[in-house]
Write a protein that holds these residues in place. Structure first.
Motif, PDB file in Angstrom:
ATOM      1  N   LEU A  64       0.847  -1.224   0.024  1.00  0.00           N
ATOM      2  CA  LEU A  64      -0.090  -0.083   0.016  1.00  0.00           C
ATOM      3  C   LEU A  64       0.780   1.301   0.136  1.00  0.00           C
ATOM      4  N   TYR A  65       0.748   2.181  -0.947  1.00  0.00           N
ATOM      5  CA  TYR A  65       1.511   3.378  -1.224  1.00  0.00           C
ATOM      6  C   TYR A  65       0.668   4.511  -1.141  1.00  0.00           C
ATOM      7  N   PRO A  79      -0.802  23.936   5.720  1.00  0.00           N
ATOM      8  CA  PRO A  79       0.368  23.189   5.849  1.00  0.00           C
ATOM      9  C   PRO A  79       1.394  23.840   6.326  1.00  0.00           C
ATOM     10  N   SER A  80       2.141  22.788   7.263  1.00  0.00           N
ATOM     11  CA  SER A  80       3.625  23.372   7.918  1.00  0.00           C
ATOM     12  C   SER A  80       4.332  22.287   7.813  1.00  0.00           C
ATOM     13  N   TYR A  81       5.987  22.695   8.159  1.00  0.00           N
ATOM     14  CA  TYR A  81       6.796  21.830   8.105  1.00  0.00           C
ATOM     15  C   TYR A  81       6.365  20.390   9.151  1.00  0.00           C
ATOM     16  N   LYS A  82       5.892  20.907  10.191  1.00  0.00           N
ATOM     17  CA  LYS A  82       5.522  19.752  11.143  1.00  0.00           C
ATOM     18  C   LYS A  82       4.172  18.945  10.708  1.00  0.00           C
ATOM     19  N   SER A  83       3.262  19.574  10.057  1.00  0.00           N
ATOM     20  CA  SER A  83       2.236  18.688   9.269  1.00  0.00           C
ATOM     21  C   SER A  83       2.799  17.885   8.351  1.00  0.00           C
ATOM     22  N   LEU A  84       3.741  18.296   7.557  1.00  0.00           N
ATOM     23  CA  LEU A  84       4.471  17.654   6.442  1.00  0.00           C
ATOM     24  C   LEU A  84       5.165  16.382   7.191  1.00  0.00           C
ATOM     25  N   LYS A  85       5.737  16.668   8.051  1.00  0.00           N
ATOM     26  CA  LYS A  85       6.613  15.625   8.676  1.00  0.00           C
ATOM     27  C   LYS A  85       5.910  14.425   9.151  1.00  0.00           C
ATOM     28  N   ASP A  86       4.897  15.138  10.035  1.00  0.00           N
ATOM     29  CA  ASP A  86       3.951  14.144  10.759  1.00  0.00           C
ATOM     30  C   ASP A  86       3.266  13.012   9.696  1.00  0.00           C
ATOM     31  N   ALA A  87       2.517  13.863   8.527  1.00  0.00           N
ATOM     32  CA  ALA A  87       1.852  13.039   7.641  1.00  0.00           C
ATOM     33  C   ALA A  87       2.972  12.187   6.936  1.00  0.00           C
ATOM     34  N   SER A  88       4.241  12.513   6.738  1.00  0.00           N
ATOM     35  CA  SER A  88       5.143  11.736   6.050  1.00  0.00           C
ATOM     36  C   SER A  88       5.352  10.406   6.938  1.00  0.00           C
ATOM     37  N   GLU A  89       5.621  10.686   8.227  1.00  0.00           N
ATOM     38  CA  GLU A  89       5.855   9.479   9.137  1.00  0.00           C
ATOM     39  C   GLU A  89       4.911   8.587   9.153  1.00  0.00           C
ATOM     40  N   ILE A  90       3.641   8.888   9.391  1.00  0.00           N
ATOM     41  CA  ILE A  90       2.596   8.338   9.691  1.00  0.00           C
ATOM     42  C   ILE A  90       2.054   7.536   8.533  1.00  0.00           C
ATOM     43  N   TYR A  91       2.025   8.002   7.406  1.00  0.00           N
ATOM     44  CA  TYR A  91       1.446   7.218   6.201  1.00  0.00           C
ATOM     45  C   TYR A  91       2.724   6.612   5.472  1.00  0.00           C
ATOM     46  N   LEU A  92       3.758   7.194   5.177  1.00  0.00           N
ATOM     47  CA  LEU A  92       4.741   6.746   4.447  1.00  0.00           C
ATOM     48  C   LEU A  92       5.988   6.184   5.325  1.00  0.00           C
ATOM     49  N   ASP A  93       6.031   6.274   6.568  1.00  0.00           N
ATOM     50  CA  ASP A  93       6.943   5.679   7.229  1.00  0.00           C
ATOM     51  C   ASP A  93       8.303   6.226   6.894  1.00  0.00           C
ATOM     52  N   SER A  94       8.496   7.491   6.618  1.00  0.00           N
ATOM     53  CA  SER A  94       9.698   8.170   6.051  1.00  0.00           C
ATOM     54  C   SER A  94       9.569   9.518   6.179  1.00  0.00           C
ATOM     55  N   PHE A 124       9.107   3.692  -5.687  1.00  0.00           N
ATOM     56  CA  PHE A 124       8.907   2.300  -5.379  1.00  0.00           C
ATOM     57  C   PHE A 124       8.982   1.478  -6.627  1.00  0.00           C
ATOM     58  N   PHE A 125       9.449   0.312  -6.792  1.00  0.00           N
ATOM     59  CA  PHE A 125       9.219  -0.571  -7.768  1.00  0.00           C
ATOM     60  C   PHE A 125       8.144  -1.791  -7.602  1.00  0.00           C
ATOM     61  N   LEU A 126       7.341  -1.873  -8.849  1.00  0.00           N
ATOM     62  CA  LEU A 126       6.518  -3.185  -8.953  1.00  0.00           C
ATOM     63  C   LEU A 126       6.711  -3.717 -10.484  1.00  0.00           C
ATOM     64  N   ASP A 127       6.966  -4.873 -10.427  1.00  0.00           N
ATOM     65  CA  ASP A 127       7.364  -5.806 -11.566  1.00  0.00           C
ATOM     66  C   ASP A 127       8.354  -5.031 -12.587  1.00  0.00           C
ATOM     67  N   SER A 163      11.477   2.806 -17.408  1.00  0.00           N
ATOM     68  CA  SER A 163      10.164   3.058 -17.517  1.00  0.00           C
ATOM     69  C   SER A 163       9.530   3.410 -16.178  1.00  0.00           C
ATOM     70  N   THR A 164       8.828   4.720 -16.060  1.00  0.00           N
ATOM     71  CA  THR A 164       8.288   5.325 -15.084  1.00  0.00           C
ATOM     72  C   THR A 164       6.933   5.855 -15.069  1.00  0.00           C
ATOM     73  N   PHE A 165       6.326   5.638 -13.840  1.00  0.00           N
ATOM     74  CA  PHE A 165       4.908   6.259 -13.818  1.00  0.00           C
ATOM     75  C   PHE A 165       4.859   7.376 -12.647  1.00  0.00           C
ATOM     76  N   LEU A 166       4.382   8.590 -12.822  1.00  0.00           N
ATOM     77  CA  LEU A 166       4.562   9.562 -11.854  1.00  0.00           C
ATOM     78  C   LEU A 166       3.091   9.593 -11.100  1.00  0.00           C
ATOM     79  N   LEU A 167       3.145   9.760 -10.033  1.00  0.00           N
ATOM     80  CA  LEU A 167       1.758   9.866  -8.958  1.00  0.00           C
ATOM     81  C   LEU A 167       1.958  11.131  -8.428  1.00  0.00           C
ATOM     82  N   ILE A 168       0.779  12.119  -8.585  1.00  0.00           N
ATOM     83  CA  ILE A 168       0.696  13.227  -7.884  1.00  0.00           C
ATOM     84  C   ILE A 168      -0.876  13.607  -7.379  1.00  0.00           C
ATOM     85  N   HIS A 169      -0.950  13.930  -6.338  1.00  0.00           N
ATOM     86  CA  HIS A 169      -2.350  14.223  -5.865  1.00  0.00           C
ATOM     87  C   HIS A 169      -2.993  15.431  -6.677  1.00  0.00           C
TER      88      HIS A 169
END
Length: 177
Positions: A5-6, A27-42, A49-52, A90-96
């Motif tokens: 799940l990405y 948005p703030s640096y803190k909210s961005l950092k918190d969301a990255s750590e919660i959802y992305l573990d990063s 990431f790579f798939l097939d 060969s790359t796929f870009l994903l953006i909100h």
């Protein structure tokens, strides 16, 4: 889920901001950092990431959409994207937010590396019609795959888009909640 799940962080994930009528947070640096750590573990909201044997690059549209606020992180994201696209994989870009694709610097990177980009998948269009209209005005419109949102307005569009990618084609399906 029995599959990886990405997450592609959106405006509601990192501190919602709207042009009118909404004054809580933003948005703030803190909210961005918190969301990255919660959802992305990063610590970073953009990653790959790579798939097939296909590369997927996830971009943080909030870094593009907030003017000077995240200027240094936006540049880091653009440098990351440029580096990742230069390897001829060969790359796929994903953006909100598809409106982020109107950023001149981002457009230049995409146009300069178009041969390595299979598709640009974006959400936050709130309807397929909006996504198609937006993509028409971009120079790389043939590569854009707009997906509609989970939430609907006035009872229209309450569902989500499922995108299936295989070697030969892209298949979309729409499910109602």
């Amino acid at each position: 889920f029995n599959c990886p799940l990405y997450f592609v962080l959106g405006n509601h994930d990192v501190g919602y901001i709207a042009p009118i009528g909404y004054k809580k947070g933003g948005p703030s640096y803190k909210s961005l950092k918190d969301a990255s750590e919660i959802y992305l573990d990063s610590p970073s909201p953009f990653y790959k990431f790579f798939l097939d044997n296909r590369k997927f690059i996830v971009l943080a549209s909030i870094l593009v959409d907030t003017g000077e606020k995240f200027k240094e992180m936006r540049q880091q994201q653009f440098t990351f994207l440029q580096t990742e696209l230069s390897d001829n994989i060969s790359t796929f870009l994903l953006i909100h937010n598809p409106f982020s694709l109107f950023n001149d610097s981002l457009q230049k990177i995409i146009k300069d590396n178009s041969k390595n980009i299979e598709a640009i998948i974006c959400g936050d269009t709130h309807s397929r019609l909006v996504g198609r209209v937006i993509s028409w005005f971009l120079p790389f419109r043939g590569k854009i795959i707009p997906t509609s949102s989970v939430i609907g307005f006035f009872g229209v569009g309450c569902g989500f888009t499922e995108l299936n990618i295989d070697i030969s084609n892209y298949k979309f399906s729409y499910r109602h909640l």
